[in-house]
Design a protein around this motif. Structure first.
Motif, PDB file in Angstrom:
ATOM      1  N   THR A  50       0.823  -1.206   0.000  1.00  0.00           N
ATOM      2  CA  THR A  50       0.000   0.000   0.000  1.00  0.00           C
ATOM      3  C   THR A  50       0.860   1.260   0.000  1.00  0.00           C
ATOM      4  OG1 THR A  50      -1.809  -1.151   1.113  1.00  0.00           O
ATOM      5  CG2 THR A  50      -1.810   1.259   1.248  1.00  0.00           C
ATOM      6  N   SER A  75      -4.062  -0.598   5.922  1.00  0.00           N
ATOM      7  CA  SER A  75      -3.522  -0.477   4.572  1.00  0.00           C
ATOM      8  C   SER A  75      -4.481  -1.022   3.522  1.00  0.00           C
ATOM      9  CB  SER A  75      -2.184  -1.202   4.477  1.00  0.00           C
ATOM     10  OG  SER A  75      -1.250  -0.594   5.318  1.00  0.00           O
ATOM     11  N   LEU A 135      -6.017   1.117   0.453  1.00  0.00           N
ATOM     12  CA  LEU A 135      -5.843   0.684  -0.932  1.00  0.00           C
ATOM     13  C   LEU A 135      -7.185   0.617  -1.659  1.00  0.00           C
ATOM     14  CD1 LEU A 135      -3.409  -0.011  -2.625  1.00  0.00           C
ATOM     15  CD2 LEU A 135      -3.661  -2.386  -1.933  1.00  0.00           C
TER      16      LEU A 135
END
Length: 186
Positions: free
Chosen positions: A84, A145, A149
């Motif tokens: 990420t 993360s 994303l």
């Protein structure tokens, strides 16, 4: 993490640079080649705006991360955090470099634009490698993360069809925003 795992991760990240740059280059042309298909426009540049060019790094990097997951998840640390951060760096670095050099030169230069893309991908992949080989961090970072994303992917999808009227979204050639100037019916 042993030396062989570090080397393997490094090789994967280097291969990722090549994959992302090549696929990103292809995606620059796929919207037009598809006959301006909206579904293709989600993953391709639909105009010459800076924003649309950010997709050329994001989608290939995401696709490569999905492939890497199978091979690196168990032998590295912080997989989702690493990928990420690396993927986010690409669309952060590109506009910083682009707007910096065009402010100095007063115009964009294709060779510098291409180098900007390549530099952003290299930095993203190398930072990803550093996080993959760093000590294991609390799992909450990986969970956050993944959400980050997904949010960036949603932004690319949404802003392809409904871009804000801000300079980063404006096609410098046509003055248009997003995909709407090519789509006659969806």
């Amino acid at each position: 993490m042993g030396k062989s795992e570090r080397k393997s991760a490094f090789v994967y990240e280097l291969a990722g640079i090549v994959f992302i740059v090549l696929l990103g280059t292809i995606l620059h042309f796929t919207f037009e080649l598809s006959g301006y298909q909206p579904a293709v426009g989600v993953f391709s540049a639909v105009n010459e705006s800076v924003w649309e060019h950010l997709k050329l790094g994001f989608w290939p990097a995401l696709a490569y991360a999905i492939v890497e997951y199978r091979y690196l998840k168990k032998s590295t640390n912080n997989f989702f955090l690493a990928k990420t951060v690396g993927i986010y760096l690409i669309p952060i670095i590109i506009p910083i470099l682009f707007y910096s050099y065009t402010a100095i030169l007063g115009e964009s230069v294709l060779v510098i634009d291409i180098l900007t893309f390549v530099i952003a991908v290299i930095v993203g992949q190398l930072v990803s490698y550093k996080l993959l080989t760093y000590r294991k961090l609390p799992d909450i970072f990986n969970k956050i993360s993944l959400v980050a994303l997904v949010l960036l992917g949603v932004a690319f999808l949404l802003f392809t069809f409904y871009p804000p009227h801000l300079p980063i979204f404006r096609d410098p050639i046509t003055g248009e925003y997003g995909i709407t100037n090519h789509v006659h019916s969806i």
